[in-house]
Design a protein around this motif. Sequence first.
Motif, PDB file in Angstrom:
ATOM      1  N   ASP A 104      13.841  -9.209 -36.435  1.00  0.00           N
ATOM      2  CA  ASP A 104      15.127  -9.544 -35.844  1.00  0.00           C
ATOM      3  C   ASP A 104      14.965 -10.174 -34.455  1.00  0.00           C
ATOM      4  O   ASP A 104      15.862 -10.079 -33.609  1.00  0.00           O
ATOM      5  CB  ASP A 104      16.019  -8.301 -35.763  1.00  0.00           C
ATOM      6  CG  ASP A 104      15.409  -7.208 -34.889  1.00  0.00           C
ATOM      7  OD1 ASP A 104      14.245  -7.364 -34.462  1.00  0.00           O
ATOM      8  OD2 ASP A 104      16.096  -6.206 -34.633  1.00  0.00           O
ATOM      9  N   VAL A 118      17.769 -12.071 -32.643  1.00  0.00           N
ATOM     10  CA  VAL A 118      18.946 -11.348 -32.129  1.00  0.00           C
ATOM     11  C   VAL A 118      18.539 -10.182 -31.230  1.00  0.00           C
ATOM     12  O   VAL A 118      19.367  -9.306 -30.936  1.00  0.00           O
ATOM     13  CB  VAL A 118      19.861 -10.840 -33.272  1.00  0.00           C
ATOM     14  CG1 VAL A 118      20.428 -12.016 -34.052  1.00  0.00           C
ATOM     15  CG2 VAL A 118      19.125  -9.885 -34.203  1.00  0.00           C
ATOM     16  N   ASP A 119      17.283 -10.177 -30.795  1.00  0.00           N
ATOM     17  CA  ASP A 119      16.771  -9.053 -30.001  1.00  0.00           C
ATOM     18  C   ASP A 119      16.591  -9.503 -28.551  1.00  0.00           C
ATOM     19  O   ASP A 119      15.655 -10.219 -28.213  1.00  0.00           O
ATOM     20  CB  ASP A 119      15.429  -8.603 -30.593  1.00  0.00           C
ATOM     21  CG  ASP A 119      14.813  -7.446 -29.818  1.00  0.00           C
ATOM     22  OD1 ASP A 119      15.425  -6.985 -28.832  1.00  0.00           O
ATOM     23  OD2 ASP A 119      13.716  -7.004 -30.213  1.00  0.00           O
ATOM     24  N   ILE A 120      17.488  -9.068 -27.678  1.00  0.00           N
ATOM     25  CA  ILE A 120      17.428  -9.511 -26.287  1.00  0.00           C
ATOM     26  C   ILE A 120      16.113  -9.079 -25.637  1.00  0.00           C
ATOM     27  O   ILE A 120      15.576  -9.797 -24.768  1.00  0.00           O
ATOM     28  CB  ILE A 120      18.658  -9.015 -25.486  1.00  0.00           C
ATOM     29  CG1 ILE A 120      18.759  -9.742 -24.141  1.00  0.00           C
ATOM     30  CG2 ILE A 120      18.637  -7.509 -25.289  1.00  0.00           C
ATOM     31  CD1 ILE A 120      18.993 -11.228 -24.223  1.00  0.00           C
ATOM     32  N   ASP A 121      15.562  -7.951 -26.061  1.00  0.00           N
ATOM     33  CA  ASP A 121      14.299  -7.511 -25.467  1.00  0.00           C
ATOM     34  C   ASP A 121      13.162  -8.479 -25.794  1.00  0.00           C
ATOM     35  O   ASP A 121      12.257  -8.665 -24.986  1.00  0.00           O
ATOM     36  CB  ASP A 121      13.938  -6.102 -25.960  1.00  0.00           C
ATOM     37  CG  ASP A 121      14.904  -5.055 -25.435  1.00  0.00           C
ATOM     38  OD1 ASP A 121      15.533  -5.292 -24.380  1.00  0.00           O
ATOM     39  OD2 ASP A 121      15.037  -4.000 -26.080  1.00  0.00           O
ATOM     40  N   ILE A 145      13.623 -11.392 -23.373  1.00  0.00           N
ATOM     41  CA  ILE A 145      13.248 -11.019 -22.004  1.00  0.00           C
ATOM     42  C   ILE A 145      11.721 -10.934 -21.887  1.00  0.00           C
ATOM     43  O   ILE A 145      11.133 -11.438 -20.920  1.00  0.00           O
ATOM     44  CB  ILE A 145      13.926  -9.682 -21.612  1.00  0.00           C
ATOM     45  CG1 ILE A 145      15.437  -9.896 -21.440  1.00  0.00           C
ATOM     46  CG2 ILE A 145      13.317  -9.111 -20.335  1.00  0.00           C
ATOM     47  CD1 ILE A 145      16.241  -8.615 -21.249  1.00  0.00           C
ATOM     48  N   LEU A 152      22.900 -14.938 -23.787  1.00  0.00           N
ATOM     49  CA  LEU A 152      21.468 -14.631 -23.851  1.00  0.00           C
ATOM     50  C   LEU A 152      20.806 -14.837 -22.484  1.00  0.00           C
ATOM     51  O   LEU A 152      20.133 -13.948 -21.947  1.00  0.00           O
ATOM     52  CB  LEU A 152      20.842 -15.550 -24.904  1.00  0.00           C
ATOM     53  CG  LEU A 152      19.398 -15.342 -25.353  1.00  0.00           C
ATOM     54  CD1 LEU A 152      19.099 -16.254 -26.540  1.00  0.00           C
ATOM     55  CD2 LEU A 152      18.366 -15.587 -24.281  1.00  0.00           C
ATOM     56  N   ALA A 207      21.554 -12.457 -19.532  1.00  0.00           N
ATOM     57  CA  ALA A 207      20.776 -11.208 -19.599  1.00  0.00           C
ATOM     58  C   ALA A 207      19.342 -11.449 -19.130  1.00  0.00           C
ATOM     59  O   ALA A 207      18.747 -10.612 -18.448  1.00  0.00           O
ATOM     60  CB  ALA A 207      20.787 -10.657 -21.027  1.00  0.00           C
ATOM     61  N   SER A 243      16.696 -10.298 -15.430  1.00  0.00           N
ATOM     62  CA  SER A 243      15.432  -9.660 -15.806  1.00  0.00           C
ATOM     63  C   SER A 243      14.235 -10.499 -15.368  1.00  0.00           C
ATOM     64  O   SER A 243      13.098 -10.196 -15.739  1.00  0.00           O
ATOM     65  CB  SER A 243      15.390  -9.452 -17.330  1.00  0.00           C
ATOM     66  OG  SER A 243      16.572  -8.817 -17.787  1.00  0.00           O
TER      67      SER A 243
END
Lengths: 448, 448
Positions: B31, B34-37, B40, B79, B82, B86
């Motif tokens: 995923d 759709v995974d902001i981590d 980042i 996106l 965020a 970071s």
Amino acid sequence: MARQLKLGAVLMGVGGPGQHDVWKDDEIPGDASVDIDWYIARARQAEAALFDLVFIVDSAFITPDSPPHYLARLEPLTLLSAVAVSTRNIGLVATVSTSYNSPFNLARRFASLDVISRGRAGWNVVATGDGGTAANYSRDEHFDHPTRYSRALESVRIAQGLWDSYEDDAFPRDTATGVFVDPDRQHRLDHRGEHFHVRGPLNLVRSEQGHPVIFQAGNSEEGRELGGAIGEGIFTHHPTIDEGVAFAKDIRDRAAANGRDPEGIVILPGVDVIVADTDAQAREIEERRRTDRDFAKDLAQFGRPFGWHDFSQYDLDAPFPDVSHIGHGNFGSQTTRIVEVATAEGLTLRETVRRFSGPLPAPFVGSPATVADRIQEWFEAGALDGLNVQVTVPSAFARFTDEVLPILRARGLVRSAYESDTLRGNLGLPIPRNVHTAARERTATLTA
Amino acid sequence: MARQLKLGAVLMGVGGPGQHDVWKDDEIPGDASVDIDWYIARARQAEAALFDLVFIVDSAFITPDSPPHYLARLEPLTLLSAVAVSTRNIGLVATVSTSYNSPFNLARRFASLDVISRGRAGWNVVATGDGGTAANYSRDEHFDHPTRYSRALESVRIAQGLWDSYEDDAFPRDTATGVFVDPDRQHRLDHRGEHFHVRGPLNLVRSEQGHPVIFQAGNSEEGRELGGAIGEGIFTHHPTIDEGVAFAKDIRDRAAANGRDPEGIVILPGVDVIVADTDAQAREIEERRRTDRDFAKDLAQFGRPFGWHDFSQYDLDAPFPDVSHIGHGNFGSQTTRIVEVATAEGLTLRETVRRFSGPLPAPFVGSPATVADRIQEWFEAGALDGLNVQVTVPSAFARFTDEVLPILRARGLVRSAYESDTLRGNLGLPIPRNVHTAARERTATLTA
């Protein structure tokens, strides 16, 4: 568990409408409304106090006379996405207008915030009553009031349809079989309505809470109808407990008439809580806010809900002028109320401006014990399900979180820990069923 | 200081067009898109390697046949907001279409990202060549090609005008005098153009870099004209050094014809760098990507630039079909080139699909030393100002950052530390003068 108060924090860095001087406070950076670090710090302050959500108000039309916070401010969705990765539990509610955004973009951007925050997004649906905005969007005239609300309702229905584009098991991502997506679990919307047509599907999955939570704030007949139709959270304001109870009943009745669970709605009045050591000191602060005002600035803002009508053309000390020739009935409930009160009480224009500028009549003013008692009274009477507290000066907000909330917590009226990582989970709202999954299961039952 | 390479990282979690199987890699979460981590972490990886920017591609129309990365993806501006909080130095470039967003909203959202990131935003302006998108936006037909580019140019000019709504000294925020805003430093736009009219002002201040950086990627005649008119960064791709040099000269000539500094443009070809221990091993990886393919998926995607024309209706082993009856000349340079090559070389449909699917012809394939040499050769010949490197598998990206970049750094061709906290500062682009400040100063000089 007994019903508990839900808590929202309205982040208004340098002051909302009628707050001309908040920016002068030493605790607030002069650029708070464009400083992401200020928003993150306030959201963390609210999260530490176990608030359900932070709430961002918005507008897009300004003049040199606009209140400080309106002159320059971050766009709500980019703002909250930055807050999302800087917090863990607190809900993130953005005000975005359905009058000047396409439903597909609205659905996509809220879904994106919802996925980024892992299920903490909320959408305060507004139909933009500010007549100046149209000129920023290639329109010579504002949509009329019924059209605005009709577009709002259709936009929300489209967004909710698009949010179900993928069923939860749409992505097997099975390296053994090579199947990334299951095409039968991806769905077009094929909406053709009065204002919009939208094919879909949306290119995003559902978040941990299924759909962003829908909030609504309008208080006109159309606004209440919209709230009854789609509002899961309602932002409002009523000066007395009886009016609050009547409003709550009206909204729940409308929800029931729409086939919805009337208890599945969270009503959060927006309030400016004033806490001081004693009741007298708190009342003194409130009184100062009401009297120590710049009348010229209040007069300039007074015309806003009347489509920016220029009231400086009238004699301030003559009776409130006849404004029935402007607006063509397109204004909201606020102007109706102003005209009614001014007429009934025979107020002059000056008196009317004074009455309706400055702080809203605030029932939650006093010592920590008094404020806690009043909140409990309103809550137990059914006039509210929680509060949406305006946050400007951090130390004033801290008096509420550190002195009032512990009293309410000791009475079991506010949480001691988050129940959930999602906004729906904390507000006690159900996760919406995916309509396609539900339809498939109905068919399976019928053919079994 | 000598001219140095500029570096972009194209974040494509589960693979771009033609990359059907990237999602199967163990290093990539299924995923990722759709995974902001994931975003980042990749942005931080690029920032640790002193990259100038991360770049997010986008589209809004999908079918069950869409490539994995397209099926579900975060919206670029939420996106990157965020990612902004970071990271500290790296630029944040979002692809957003001018065909289905109003100029006021575009200007506002990019300005918001620019302020949140403290001067690191960039906008890749696209005119949406994908014919399926219209149906998501209440349009039965796509805008034709000239209209799309004309709207794009007007949209960018409006945004640039709105970004100058406030002069840099517009907010005295002087508690002694009580002056929050200087009304003479706030400016309306009052734009009335072919496609839009926009009153302004925008309710945001300029960021540390003045305006977001404008990127452009179209390669058609209209696309190049747009690049020459407004592109500060150009994303492109050319298979040979000579074509790259010719393209760079063409763009700089068009910029000069627009009265712009031709050297004030950064040309960044999008490349898939393949680094292995030896040249032979790298070529083997490239060859496998070209031959080990799912033809059915390539055929399904092949129709996309032709307005999703269905090519499965033709005999695969007959000569490339006559498609002159479709599209009404509305397609871009990509389809023109495909038809030209297929006709000139007498290719069958199957051969044409194979030729134009899979990885782009990649000059940067080999051992670290070979890749470094090739990049230096292209750079010194004037075929590029830097690279826009596609990032999927983290360890493959690390081979570029950890093995190729140190060689180029030892030669003085890439930076050893960020020069600036802003994207303009790192790309060596000037901060645009505020037009109102400039006009005021001209008037002051004339009347002095």
